[in-house]
Write an enzyme that holds these catalytic residues in place. Structure first.
Site, PDB file in Angstrom:
ATOM      1  N   ASN A 184      -1.898   0.548   6.893  1.00  0.00           N
ATOM      2  CA  ASN A 184      -1.486  -0.944   7.288  1.00  0.00           C
ATOM      3  C   ASN A 184      -0.664  -1.658   6.344  1.00  0.00           C
ATOM      4  OD1 ASN A 184      -3.732  -1.528   5.727  1.00  0.00           O
ATOM      5  ND2 ASN A 184      -4.819  -2.711   7.408  1.00  0.00           N
ATOM      6  N   LYS A 199       0.658  -1.257   0.050  1.00  0.00           N
ATOM      7  CA  LYS A 199       0.191   0.236  -0.153  1.00  0.00           C
ATOM      8  C   LYS A 199       0.637   1.267  -0.001  1.00  0.00           C
ATOM      9  CE  LYS A 199      -4.142  -2.026   2.302  1.00  0.00           C
ATOM     10  NZ  LYS A 199      -5.106  -2.160   3.463  1.00  0.00           N
ATOM     11  N   PHE A 249     -15.439   3.948   7.234  1.00  0.00           N
ATOM     12  CA  PHE A 249     -14.145   4.269   6.678  1.00  0.00           C
ATOM     13  C   PHE A 249     -13.939   4.212   5.137  1.00  0.00           C
ATOM     14  CE2 PHE A 249     -14.201  -0.284   8.069  1.00  0.00           C
ATOM     15  CZ  PHE A 249     -13.911  -0.984   6.775  1.00  0.00           C
ATOM     16  N   HIS A 261      -2.251  -5.346   1.403  1.00  0.00           N
ATOM     17  CA  HIS A 261      -3.512  -5.879   1.102  1.00  0.00           C
ATOM     18  C   HIS A 261      -3.246  -7.657   0.784  1.00  0.00           C
ATOM     19  CE1 HIS A 261      -7.354  -7.013  -0.404  1.00  0.00           C
ATOM     20  NE2 HIS A 261      -6.701  -7.526  -1.543  1.00  0.00           N
ATOM     21  N   ARG A 274      -2.440 -14.253   4.335  1.00  0.00           N
ATOM     22  CA  ARG A 274      -3.164 -13.523   5.413  1.00  0.00           C
ATOM     23  C   ARG A 274      -2.615 -13.615   6.856  1.00  0.00           C
ATOM     24  NH1 ARG A 274      -7.152  -9.958   4.162  1.00  0.00           N
ATOM     25  NH2 ARG A 274      -7.878 -10.280   6.289  1.00  0.00           N
ATOM     26  N   GLU A 300      -9.939  -9.730  -7.936  1.00  0.00           N
ATOM     27  CA  GLU A 300      -8.917  -8.796  -7.760  1.00  0.00           C
ATOM     28  C   GLU A 300      -7.923  -8.880  -8.673  1.00  0.00           C
ATOM     29  OE1 GLU A 300      -9.869  -8.451  -2.821  1.00  0.00           O
ATOM     30  OE2 GLU A 300      -7.707  -9.100  -3.427  1.00  0.00           O
ATOM     31  N   TYR A 359     -12.623  -1.768  -3.591  1.00  0.00           N
ATOM     32  CA  TYR A 359     -12.959  -1.956  -2.043  1.00  0.00           C
ATOM     33  C   TYR A 359     -14.609  -1.862  -1.993  1.00  0.00           C
ATOM     34  CZ  TYR A 359      -8.521  -2.315   0.312  1.00  0.00           C
ATOM     35  OH  TYR A 359      -7.275  -2.796   0.757  1.00  0.00           O
TER      36      TYR A 359
HETATM   37  P1  ATP Z   1      -6.962  -5.487   3.257  1.00  0.00           P
HETATM   38  O1  ATP Z   1      -8.509  -5.858   2.428  1.00  0.00           O
HETATM   39  O2  ATP Z   1      -6.842  -4.033   2.995  1.00  0.00           O
HETATM   40  O3  ATP Z   1      -6.167  -6.558   2.810  1.00  0.00           O
HETATM   41  P2  ATP Z   1      -8.134  -6.499   5.721  1.00  0.00           P
HETATM   42  O4  ATP Z   1      -8.889  -7.673   5.038  1.00  0.00           O
HETATM   43  O5  ATP Z   1      -7.238  -7.180   6.867  1.00  0.00           O
HETATM   44  O6  ATP Z   1      -7.522  -5.456   4.793  1.00  0.00           O
HETATM   45  P3  ATP Z   1     -10.792  -5.372   5.474  1.00  0.00           P
HETATM   46  O7  ATP Z   1     -11.675  -5.671   6.758  1.00  0.00           O
HETATM   47  O8  ATP Z   1     -11.088  -5.971   4.245  1.00  0.00           O
HETATM   48  O9  ATP Z   1      -9.320  -5.538   6.185  1.00  0.00           O
HETATM   49  O10 ATP Z   1     -10.639  -3.666   5.654  1.00  0.00           O
HETATM   50  C1  ATP Z   1     -10.113  -3.088   4.410  1.00  0.00           C
HETATM   51  C2  ATP Z   1      -9.287  -1.950   5.005  1.00  0.00           C
HETATM   52  O11 ATP Z   1     -10.226  -1.095   5.511  1.00  0.00           O
HETATM   53  C3  ATP Z   1      -8.175  -2.272   6.217  1.00  0.00           C
HETATM   54  O12 ATP Z   1      -7.024  -2.842   5.664  1.00  0.00           O
HETATM   55  C4  ATP Z   1      -8.265  -1.175   6.837  1.00  0.00           C
HETATM   56  O13 ATP Z   1      -6.982  -0.337   6.371  1.00  0.00           O
HETATM   57  C5  ATP Z   1      -9.580  -0.436   6.772  1.00  0.00           C
HETATM   58  N1  ATP Z   1     -10.180  -0.816   7.662  1.00  0.00           N
HETATM   59  C6  ATP Z   1     -10.975  -1.855   8.067  1.00  0.00           C
HETATM   60  N2  ATP Z   1     -11.827  -1.637   9.356  1.00  0.00           N
HETATM   61  C7  ATP Z   1     -11.483  -0.557   9.507  1.00  0.00           C
HETATM   62  C8  ATP Z   1     -11.967   0.270  10.978  1.00  0.00           C
HETATM   63  N3  ATP Z   1     -12.598  -0.422  11.851  1.00  0.00           N
HETATM   64  N4  ATP Z   1     -11.619   1.491  10.977  1.00  0.00           N
HETATM   65  C9  ATP Z   1     -10.741   2.179   9.973  1.00  0.00           C
HETATM   66  N5  ATP Z   1     -10.226   1.518   8.897  1.00  0.00           N
HETATM   67  C10 ATP Z   1     -10.639   0.167   8.824  1.00  0.00           C
HETATM   68 MG    MG Z   2      -9.873  -7.422   3.207  1.00  0.00          MG
END
Ligand code: ATP
Ligand code: MG
Length: 140
Positions: free
Chosen positions: A114, A11, A59, A117, A87, A128, A51
């Site tokens: 973070n 990212k 968010f 992804h 993961r 994706e 997304y």
């Molecule tokens: P990614 O899809 O980016 O790999 P993930 O699968 O671990 O991350 P998701 O639940 O898919 O998490 O959320 C996508 C992204 O949205 C997260 O990477 C994070 O940056 C953001 N996000 C998720 N939950 C929250 C939250 N509660 N508050 C703020 N940002 C959030």
């Molecule tokens: Mg995710």
């Protein structure tokens, strides 16, 4: 266990800190084979599409703004059990909860920034990787 492919993004926060080399090397050491790779910048529209599942979440706007804020490195990674294994080495979404030695534990700044992804299912991995790569950009 069968060979699987997953989709990864390094990212904007990580690319901004010149961490893409370290993270790609971490992935190769964890036995992931890189079968597609490109440095690119998401448009706001592409981030919104990527997304889309989170459209209703509070968010969503910040997430799409962040994902299109600077260059990223997208890749397709191949390995036995690639989806779950990636993961696992990514670590939890919030770096505060990420296990020691995971990518997010080592490099992530916050739940928003973070660093990586990873796809969460075979179906999403396929969707994706096909959104970001042309078939001709992915090794057979
Ligand atoms: P990614 O899809 O980016 O790999 P993930 O699968 O671990 O991350 P998701 O639940 O898919 O998490 O959320 C996508 C992204 O949205 C997260 O990477 C994070 O940056 C953001 N996000 C998720 N939950 C929250 C939250 N509660 N508050 C703020 N940002 C959030
Ligand atoms: Mg995710």
């Amino acid at each position: 266990m069968t060979i699987q492919r997953t989709f990864s993004i390094i990212k904007p926060d990580a690319v901004k800190r010149n961490l893409e080399g370290k993270i790609l090397s971490f992935l190769q050491e964890a036995k992931f084979n890189i079968v597609a790779l490109k440095k690119m910048q998401f448009s706001k529209e592409l981030a919104e599409k990527f997304y889309e599942v989170h459209k209703e979440r509070p968010f969503y706007n910040d997430l799409c703004a962040f994902m299109s804020s600077g260059p990223v490195v997208s890749s397709v990674l191949e390995k036995e059990n690639a989806i779950l294994d990636y993961r696992t080495i990514m670590g939890a979404t919030n770096p505060k909860d990420a296990n020691c030695g995971t990518i997010r534990n080592l490099y992530a700044i916050s739940i928003d920034e973070n660093s990586v992804h990873g796809s969460d299912s075979e179906e999403n991995a396929r969707i994706e990787m096909n959104l970001i790569f042309a078939q001709s950009e992915i090794l057979p």
